[in-house]
Design an enzyme around this catalytic site. Sequence first.
Site, short mmCIF file in Angstrom:
data_model
loop_
_atom_site.label_atom_id
_atom_site.label_comp_id
_atom_site.label_asym_id
_atom_site.label_seq_id
_atom_site.Cartn_x
_atom_site.Cartn_y
_atom_site.Cartn_z
N SER A 1 0.91 -1.32 0.10
CA SER A 1 0.01 -0.12 -0.06
C SER A 1 0.96 1.23 -0.19
CB SER A 1 -1.11 0.02 1.23
OG SER A 1 -1.92 1.02 0.99
N ASP B 1 -1.55 6.62 -4.37
CA ASP B 1 -0.73 5.69 -3.67
C ASP B 1 -0.24 4.57 -4.51
OD1 ASP B 1 -3.10 4.22 -3.43
OD2 ASP B 1 -2.52 3.68 -1.42
N ASP C 1 -0.81 1.34 -4.64
CA ASP C 1 -1.52 0.21 -5.29
C ASP C 1 -2.94 0.86 -5.68
OD1 ASP C 1 -2.82 0.92 -2.48
OD2 ASP C 1 -3.44 -1.37 -2.32
N ASP D 1 -5.70 2.65 -4.35
CA ASP D 1 -6.90 2.37 -3.89
C ASP D 1 -7.40 3.85 -3.37
OD1 ASP D 1 -5.29 2.33 -1.59
OD2 ASP D 1 -5.85 0.82 -0.57
#
Length: 360
Positions: free
Chosen positions: A95, A238, A240, A242
């Site tokens: 993340s 960010d 990843d 999401d």
Amino acid sequence: MLIRSISGIRGLADSSLTLDVVIKYARAYHMLVPDGVIITGRDSRVSGDLLLRNIIDELVRLGRSVIDCGIVPTPTVQFMVQNTEAVGGLIVTASHNPAEWNGLKFLRTDSTFLHPSQCNELFRLFDNDIQINDAKDPGVFWQDQNAIHKHMISCVSLSCIDLNRIQRRRFKVIVDAVNGAGGIALSTLLDSLGCEVIELNGEPTGQFNRGTEPIPENLDSLCGLIGGNNADVGFALDPDADRLAVVDENGAPLGEEYTLVLATEGYLKETGRKESIVVNLSTSSAIDKLAELYGSNVIRTSVGEINVVKKMKDIGSEIGGEGNGGVILRECHLGRDSLVAATMILNRMSQTDKTLSQIY
């Protein structure tokens, strides 16, 4: 040190998150979920390829069939689980942690993250290190090259947007994807929405050229490009993808709290519905004031995406999220999604002739 939480596991890729560790977690996850296909994907970290290949090899050895989406946003894997017969998903990502970290996120059959009780069972299975012989018939592995396009089609088909109206505006958008998993996906989506796109840190190299969280102090380069290019809006991701942060036409970062507020206002204006909006306890009270203006209400949960999602399911809520740039729209899937967020914010901008700073 390996960090465990309801969001999965994270650790330093060269020490704590070793190949042995991820193989054991793949085996534990295999024992946790029902029989069926598992969908995988990863963010762009350099360590991710080797980790994911070993995870897939272990699952196939155990008789699991695996569909791998490659380097894709976390929400793309969630979307694929939601819209296929898959029984779960596994994503290699840390993340917003720095590049030397990596981790694993685990999905349920309904595409949401594991509930706390399931996390505890997963960790127990890992700690017991149960050995399993090779399956009589190994699983089948294949790659899905079109996962991003399937996800993108869902975004432009949302019932709460006016696609033609967005396309007519020809918005100029600058995207800072931090060289993570979301650059290609978001740029492709924006192109389909009729936008002129300027990319910053758009290659999925895993070489993060700014702080990985899309918070104001990490967005100087994006903010500086806005005015010189006469852009309407800037979007930052960010690694990843999401979470989405927004910069206005003056190069001012609006703060992650306002991603959900902008998306939700566009949704309420477009649909005319009165909604129960589910957010966590750390989300700004701006969402409460917005809800009051539109005859809606806000329900708060403990911090953690799965807590928001579980409450949305319990009460039948259509929209929710977190004040960290995370927008959750049930129509697409029950997870934070930067592609959904960007689509909904452009829809909000298309509802008026005002600039983004005036809307804010």
